[in-house]
Enzyme design. Structure first.
Site, PDB file in Angstrom:
ATOM      1  N   ASP A  19     -30.045  15.022   4.299  1.00 43.00           N
ATOM      2  CA  ASP A  19     -29.523  14.082   3.426  1.00 43.00           C
ATOM      3  C   ASP A  19     -27.748  13.922   2.911  1.00 43.00           C
ATOM      4  O   ASP A  19     -27.067  14.760   2.421  1.00 43.00           O
ATOM      5  CB  ASP A  19     -29.863  14.378   1.845  1.00 43.00           C
ATOM      6  N   LYS A  41     -36.075  15.202   8.577  1.00 47.46           N
ATOM      7  CA  LYS A  41     -36.243  14.070   7.584  1.00 47.46           C
ATOM      8  C   LYS A  41     -34.989  13.226   7.417  1.00 47.46           C
ATOM      9  O   LYS A  41     -33.982  13.861   7.149  1.00 47.46           O
ATOM     10  CB  LYS A  41     -36.916  14.706   6.334  1.00 47.46           C
ATOM     11  N   ASP A  67     -38.655   8.835   5.448  1.00 44.16           N
ATOM     12  CA  ASP A  67     -39.048   8.839   4.069  1.00 44.16           C
ATOM     13  C   ASP A  67     -38.178   7.609   3.290  1.00 44.16           C
ATOM     14  O   ASP A  67     -37.201   7.981   2.591  1.00 44.16           O
ATOM     15  CB  ASP A  67     -38.573  10.136   3.619  1.00 44.16           C
ATOM     16  N   LYS A  69     -40.155   5.512   1.225  1.00 46.37           N
ATOM     17  CA  LYS A  69     -40.884   5.322  -0.022  1.00 46.37           C
ATOM     18  C   LYS A  69     -41.308   3.754  -0.269  1.00 46.37           C
ATOM     19  O   LYS A  69     -40.733   3.319  -1.340  1.00 46.37           O
ATOM     20  CB  LYS A  69     -40.376   5.920  -1.290  1.00 46.37           C
ATOM     21  N   LEU A  70     -41.632   3.181   0.722  1.00 44.38           N
ATOM     22  CA  LEU A  70     -41.958   1.569   0.465  1.00 44.38           C
ATOM     23  C   LEU A  70     -42.828   1.200  -0.627  1.00 44.38           C
ATOM     24  O   LEU A  70     -43.962   1.893  -0.998  1.00 44.38           O
ATOM     25  CB  LEU A  70     -42.518   1.086   1.922  1.00 44.38           C
ATOM     26  N   HIS A  71     -42.516   0.424  -1.380  1.00 39.86           N
ATOM     27  CA  HIS A  71     -43.295  -0.126  -2.669  1.00 39.86           C
ATOM     28  C   HIS A  71     -42.885  -1.310  -3.051  1.00 39.86           C
ATOM     29  O   HIS A  71     -41.904  -1.835  -3.370  1.00 39.86           O
ATOM     30  CB  HIS A  71     -42.611   0.844  -3.751  1.00 39.86           C
ATOM     31  N   ASP A  72     -43.728  -2.408  -2.685  1.00 37.22           N
ATOM     32  CA  ASP A  72     -43.496  -3.908  -2.651  1.00 37.22           C
ATOM     33  C   ASP A  72     -44.934  -4.522  -2.609  1.00 37.22           C
ATOM     34  O   ASP A  72     -46.108  -3.814  -2.545  1.00 37.22           O
ATOM     35  CB  ASP A  72     -42.659  -4.448  -1.774  1.00 37.22           C
ATOM     36  N   ASN A  75     -48.117  -7.800   1.678  1.00 33.38           N
ATOM     37  CA  ASN A  75     -47.640  -8.520   2.800  1.00 33.38           C
ATOM     38  C   ASN A  75     -46.127  -7.857   3.147  1.00 33.38           C
ATOM     39  O   ASN A  75     -45.666  -7.592   4.251  1.00 33.38           O
ATOM     40  CB  ASN A  75     -47.524  -9.766   2.401  1.00 33.38           C
ATOM     41  N   THR A  76     -45.013  -7.588   2.275  1.00 34.64           N
ATOM     42  CA  THR A  76     -43.838  -7.103   2.525  1.00 34.64           C
ATOM     43  C   THR A  76     -43.962  -5.638   3.037  1.00 34.64           C
ATOM     44  O   THR A  76     -43.193  -5.534   3.649  1.00 34.64           O
ATOM     45  CB  THR A  76     -42.910  -7.164   1.252  1.00 34.64           C
ATOM     46  N   THR A 129     -41.290  14.495  -7.676  1.00 31.20           N
ATOM     47  CA  THR A 129     -40.978  15.788  -8.309  1.00 31.20           C
ATOM     48  C   THR A 129     -39.839  16.078  -9.084  1.00 31.20           C
ATOM     49  O   THR A 129     -39.573  17.088  -9.886  1.00 31.20           O
ATOM     50  CB  THR A 129     -40.599  16.783  -7.000  1.00 31.20           C
ATOM     51  N   GLY A 219     -33.918  20.507   1.615  1.00 30.62           N
ATOM     52  CA  GLY A 219     -32.874  19.935   1.962  1.00 30.62           C
ATOM     53  C   GLY A 219     -31.612  20.747   1.425  1.00 30.62           C
ATOM     54  O   GLY A 219     -31.040  21.515   2.577  1.00 30.62           O
ATOM     55  N   ARG A 220     -31.122  20.663   0.364  1.00 30.81           N
ATOM     56  CA  ARG A 220     -30.003  21.253  -0.069  1.00 30.81           C
ATOM     57  C   ARG A 220     -29.872  22.834   0.034  1.00 30.81           C
ATOM     58  O   ARG A 220     -28.901  23.213   0.345  1.00 30.81           O
ATOM     59  CB  ARG A 220     -29.452  20.723  -1.679  1.00 30.81           C
TER      60      ARG A 220
END
Length: 241
Positions: A19, A41, A67, A69-72, A75-76, A129, A219-220
């Site tokens: 990140d 990632k 990562d 996180k596709l959200h549409d 078709n898009t 989360t 990550g952190r």
């Protein structure tokens, strides 16, 4: 499970989340943790800052969990997945809350875009989360987090997702509802003594392993540690104990 992916006897493996917006820093973390993490990632922060060519460069020869996180609309999302073929991710994410048609469109796009044996695992995010019951209710969802995770998990898997992104608190619920086949990739992992940060539903690596996670994402606690290599090695050792 798409062609080219064979499930192994369950073990929990570590994905290090790089990140950062900086390519050099991402590569340094990638190399420092190579002994402990078989996958890296890259997410929205890095991809928006540097673009897909830099994503491919940073991933190098390591399998990539992309990562985004596709959200549409369906078709898009399908078109976006088609644009990711040159990056060749091993895993990619969509939001299960996009609905059955969107998940199914993502499944078709993967099957049509990627060659057999190179298809990434399609992972559906259930409930972030960073959300607890109160935060979820503020969005208009009347269910509590646990019920919503299971509901979205069932929907996504039935529509073609290979696995799910969930907090460690929902692993056992999803295993009971969906069995052993879905791949469960689990953020919200904090080694004992680590700062919680913006996460609300967390467990230690050992607890997530015991609950049945296939992969944990950290990550952190690794990248912000004084010695990221040692921090990654400690988590890997905890998973194999």
């Amino acid at each position: 499970m798409p062609a080219g992916h064979t499930r192994q006897p369950r073990q929990t493996r570590l994905i290090v989340s790089l990140d950062t917006k900086d390519s050099g820093q991402a590569i340094a973390w990638r190399d420092a943790t190579a002994h402990a993490s078989p996958m890296v990632k890259l997410g929205l922060e890095f991809t928006y800052a540097q673009g897909l060519e830099a994503v491919r460069e940073v991933a190098g020869t390591r399998p990539l969990f992309l990562d985004l996180k596709l959200h549409d609309i369906p078709n898009t999302v399908a078109s976006a997945i088609g644009s990711l073929a040159r990056v060749r991710p091993a895993m990619l994410t969509i939001h299960a809350s996009g609905g059955r048609a969107m998940v199914a469109a993502a499944r078709r796009a993967i099957d049509e875009t990627f060659a057999e044996g190179e298809r990434p695992l399609l992972l559906a995010v259930t409930v972030l989360t960073s959300l607890d019951d109160d935060a979820l209710h503020e969005t208009g969802v009347e269910s509590d987090v646990a019920d919503q995770v299971v509901r979205l998990g069932r929907l996504a898997v039935s529509a073609g997702a290979d696995g799910l992104i969930c907090s460690p608190h929902e692993i056992r619920l999803l295993r009971a509802a969906l069995g052993d086949e879905p791949v469960l990739v689990v953020p919200g992992i904090r080694p004992a003594g680590s700062a919680v940060g913006d996460q609300k539903r967390i467990m230690t690596p050992a607890q997530a392993h015991a609950a049945g996670a296939d992969w944990i994402v950290v990550g952190r606690p690794i990248t912000r540690a004084p010695d990221p290599a040692a921090a990654a090695a400690a988590i890997a050792a905890e998973l194999s104990a």
